[in-house]
Design a protein around this motif. Structure first.
Motif, PDB file in Angstrom:
ATOM      1  N   GLY A  85      70.656  83.813  15.685  1.00  0.00           N
ATOM      2  CA  GLY A  85      70.664  84.657  14.486  1.00  0.00           C
ATOM      3  C   GLY A  85      70.713  83.929  13.160  1.00  0.00           C
ATOM      4  O   GLY A  85      71.165  84.478  12.173  1.00  0.00           O
ATOM      5  N   CYS A  86      70.234  82.691  13.135  1.00  0.00           N
ATOM      6  CA  CYS A  86      70.313  81.942  11.873  1.00  0.00           C
ATOM      7  C   CYS A  86      68.950  81.642  11.260  1.00  0.00           C
ATOM      8  O   CYS A  86      68.856  80.860  10.310  1.00  0.00           O
ATOM      9  N   GLY A  87      67.891  82.216  11.806  1.00  0.00           N
ATOM     10  CA  GLY A  87      66.604  82.125  11.118  1.00  0.00           C
ATOM     11  C   GLY A  87      65.513  81.330  11.810  1.00  0.00           C
ATOM     12  O   GLY A  87      64.511  81.013  11.193  1.00  0.00           O
ATOM     13  N   LYS A  88      65.668  81.038  13.097  1.00  0.00           N
ATOM     14  CA  LYS A  88      64.620  80.266  13.792  1.00  0.00           C
ATOM     15  C   LYS A  88      63.305  81.065  13.839  1.00  0.00           C
ATOM     16  O   LYS A  88      62.238  80.552  13.482  1.00  0.00           O
ATOM     17  N   THR A  89      63.428  82.317  14.269  1.00  0.00           N
ATOM     18  CA  THR A  89      62.232  83.162  14.354  1.00  0.00           C
ATOM     19  C   THR A  89      61.640  83.405  12.969  1.00  0.00           C
ATOM     20  O   THR A  89      60.420  83.316  12.769  1.00  0.00           O
ATOM     21  N   LEU A  90      62.545  83.664  12.025  1.00  0.00           N
ATOM     22  CA  LEU A  90      62.117  83.926  10.652  1.00  0.00           C
ATOM     23  C   LEU A  90      61.338  82.732  10.094  1.00  0.00           C
ATOM     24  O   LEU A  90      60.288  82.887   9.466  1.00  0.00           O
ATOM     25  N   LYS A 134      67.906  89.083   1.346  1.00  0.00           N
ATOM     26  CA  LYS A 134      67.854  90.426   1.947  1.00  0.00           C
ATOM     27  C   LYS A 134      67.744  91.503   0.876  1.00  0.00           C
ATOM     28  O   LYS A 134      67.152  92.555   1.094  1.00  0.00           O
ATOM     29  N   GLY A 182      66.917  82.848   3.353  1.00  0.00           N
ATOM     30  CA  GLY A 182      67.981  82.337   2.490  1.00  0.00           C
ATOM     31  C   GLY A 182      68.449  80.993   2.990  1.00  0.00           C
ATOM     32  O   GLY A 182      68.634  80.809   4.184  1.00  0.00           O
ATOM     33  N   ALA A 225      72.100  86.779  10.738  1.00  0.00           N
ATOM     34  CA  ALA A 225      71.958  88.123  11.283  1.00  0.00           C
ATOM     35  C   ALA A 225      73.184  88.976  10.946  1.00  0.00           C
ATOM     36  O   ALA A 225      73.060  90.159  10.630  1.00  0.00           O
TER      37      ALA A 225
HETATM   38  P1  ATP Z   1      67.930  83.882  18.171  1.00  0.00           P
HETATM   39  O1  ATP Z   1      68.362  82.511  18.536  1.00  0.00           O
HETATM   40  O2  ATP Z   1      68.932  84.944  18.518  1.00  0.00           O
HETATM   41  O3  ATP Z   1      66.526  84.231  18.543  1.00  0.00           O
HETATM   42  P2  ATP Z   1      67.094  83.317  15.450  1.00  0.00           P
HETATM   43  O4  ATP Z   1      67.727  82.082  14.956  1.00  0.00           O
HETATM   44  O5  ATP Z   1      65.688  83.292  15.867  1.00  0.00           O
HETATM   45  O6  ATP Z   1      68.026  83.956  16.564  1.00  0.00           O
HETATM   46  P3  ATP Z   1      66.252  85.269  13.571  1.00  0.00           P
HETATM   47  O7  ATP Z   1      65.595  86.193  14.549  1.00  0.00           O
HETATM   48  O8  ATP Z   1      65.382  84.430  12.746  1.00  0.00           O
HETATM   49  O9  ATP Z   1      67.313  84.392  14.325  1.00  0.00           O
HETATM   50  O10 ATP Z   1      67.219  86.097  12.633  1.00  0.00           O
HETATM   51  C1  ATP Z   1      67.675  87.386  12.977  1.00  0.00           C
HETATM   52  C2  ATP Z   1      67.780  88.243  11.720  1.00  0.00           C
HETATM   53  O11 ATP Z   1      68.861  87.758  10.917  1.00  0.00           O
HETATM   54  C3  ATP Z   1      66.551  88.145  10.842  1.00  0.00           C
HETATM   55  O12 ATP Z   1      65.637  89.158  11.117  1.00  0.00           O
HETATM   56  C4  ATP Z   1      67.119  88.276   9.451  1.00  0.00           C
HETATM   57  O13 ATP Z   1      67.283  89.627   9.094  1.00  0.00           O
HETATM   58  C5  ATP Z   1      68.493  87.669   9.561  1.00  0.00           C
HETATM   59  N1  ATP Z   1      68.524  86.250   9.159  1.00  0.00           N
HETATM   60  C6  ATP Z   1      68.894  85.216   9.930  1.00  0.00           C
HETATM   61  N2  ATP Z   1      68.851  84.066   9.258  1.00  0.00           N
HETATM   62  C7  ATP Z   1      68.422  84.360   8.017  1.00  0.00           C
HETATM   63  C8  ATP Z   1      68.145  83.584   6.835  1.00  0.00           C
HETATM   64  N3  ATP Z   1      68.336  82.261   6.796  1.00  0.00           N
HETATM   65  N4  ATP Z   1      67.704  84.238   5.737  1.00  0.00           N
HETATM   66  C9  ATP Z   1      67.528  85.581   5.749  1.00  0.00           C
HETATM   67  N5  ATP Z   1      67.764  86.352   6.825  1.00  0.00           N
HETATM   68  C10 ATP Z   1      68.219  85.773   7.943  1.00  0.00           C
END
Ligand code: ATP
Length: 270
Positions: free
Chosen positions: A61-66, A200, A20, A225
């Motif tokens: 938790g803002c979508g880097k891994t995603l 989601k 998203g 997240a």
């Molecule tokens: P970290 O720094 O903790 O590793 P991150 O930025 O890699 O966090 P993600 O692992 O991508 O965060 O996101 C964690 C979960 O939050 C995802 O599995 C998803 O369910 C949800 N999420 C986070 N950002 C988004 C987004 N932009 N769109 C949809 N879901 C999201």
């Protein structure tokens, strides 16, 4: 260590639609990974080397891994994810060996997106002093740079690093030809919060009356997240309710049947 050897290698099933918001980042990433494949002659003409890696930064938790997974999916590339601390070993030589091993694995699995999460834990500025642990980190970092510079590493291995602390990352890592693009993955704004919840609920058949914009309005400061957690809880709630309704109906049918039998009523054939 065995945890590294067991790293899963596969094309992730995360699509752009699962993310998203972050439209700018999506666009940037698409250009970065798709243009060189589709228009190699333009790069050649301009004497440009396509980017071989990026650094994502921003709050957790803002979508880097995603995003990293969606990039791999988009290119039908394999995906390998390693957390920085997993590379550090107390045994001399093993830490840099781990880095070598993970790059070997990525090359074998190419095309491959190699994702280094929690990069700040290993890629802080070198030569900072501070004991044996920090020397191991220096060696990991040097090995990382060697691998990034290696001609072989450039063979269809795209490297993405993620950190919450770009300020402490060794600038050497961000020189041209290495992780030379720095992309910010921010906390979602109101519109993006709505988009995250919609993403989601993409496969859920939810009620028209559910006002996601209203929820987006009152969730200022929530990460992706956090929003995912809200949707998850709401879904559990909905499931529980549906199960209760279902069980209620089953009970009613049973009661009717029992009552009918007691009355000696014959069920007719129609
Ligand atoms: P970290 O720094 O903790 O590793 P991150 O930025 O890699 O966090 P993600 O692992 O991508 O965060 O996101 C964690 C979960 O939050 C995802 O599995 C998803 O369910 C949800 N999420 C986070 N950002 C988004 C987004 N932009 N769109 C949809 N879901 C999201």
């Amino acid at each position: 260590p065995s945890s590294l050897r067991e790293t899963v290698v596969e094309v992730p099933n995360v699509s752009w639609d699962d993310i998203g918001g972050l439209e700018d980042v999506k666009k940037e990433m698409l250009e970065m990974v798709q243009f060189p494949v589709e228009y190699p002659e333009i790069y050649e003409k301009l004497g440009m080397n396509p980017s071989r890696g990026v650094l994502f930064y921003g709050p957790p938790g803002c979508g880097k891994t995603l995003m990293a997974k969606a990039v791999a999916n988009q290119c039908q590339a394999n995906f390998i994810s390693v957390k920085g601390p997993e590379l550090i070993s107390m045994w001399l030589g093993e830490s840099e060996g781990n880095v070598r091993e993970i790059f070997d694995k990525a090359r074998q699995a190419s095309p491959c997106v190699l994702f280094f999460d929690e990069l700040d834990s290993i890629a802080h500025q070198r030569g900072g002093g501070g004991g044996a642990g920090s020397e191991a980190m220096d060696r990991v970092m040097n090995q990382l740079l060697t691998e990034l510079d290696g001609v072989e590493a450039k063979k269809n291995v795209f490297v993405i690093g993620a950190t919450n602390r770009p300020d402490i990352i060794d600038p050497a890592l961000m020189r041209p030809g290495r992780l030379d693009q720095l992309l910010y993955i921010p906390l979602p704004d109101r519109e993006a919060r709505s988009a995250v919840m919609k993403a989601k609920l993409r496969k859920a058949n939810y009620s028209e009356s559910l006002n996601l914009d209203k929820i987006a309005e009152v969730t200022h400061g929530f990460s992706g997240a956090d929003l995912a957690e809200i949707v998850q809880r709401a879904s559990k709630f909905a499931i529980r309710e549906m199960v209760q309704i279902h069980m209620g109906e089953v009970r009613k049918v049973r009661e009717h049947a029992a009552a009918a039998l007691e009355d000696g009523v014959e069920f007719d054939e129609h």
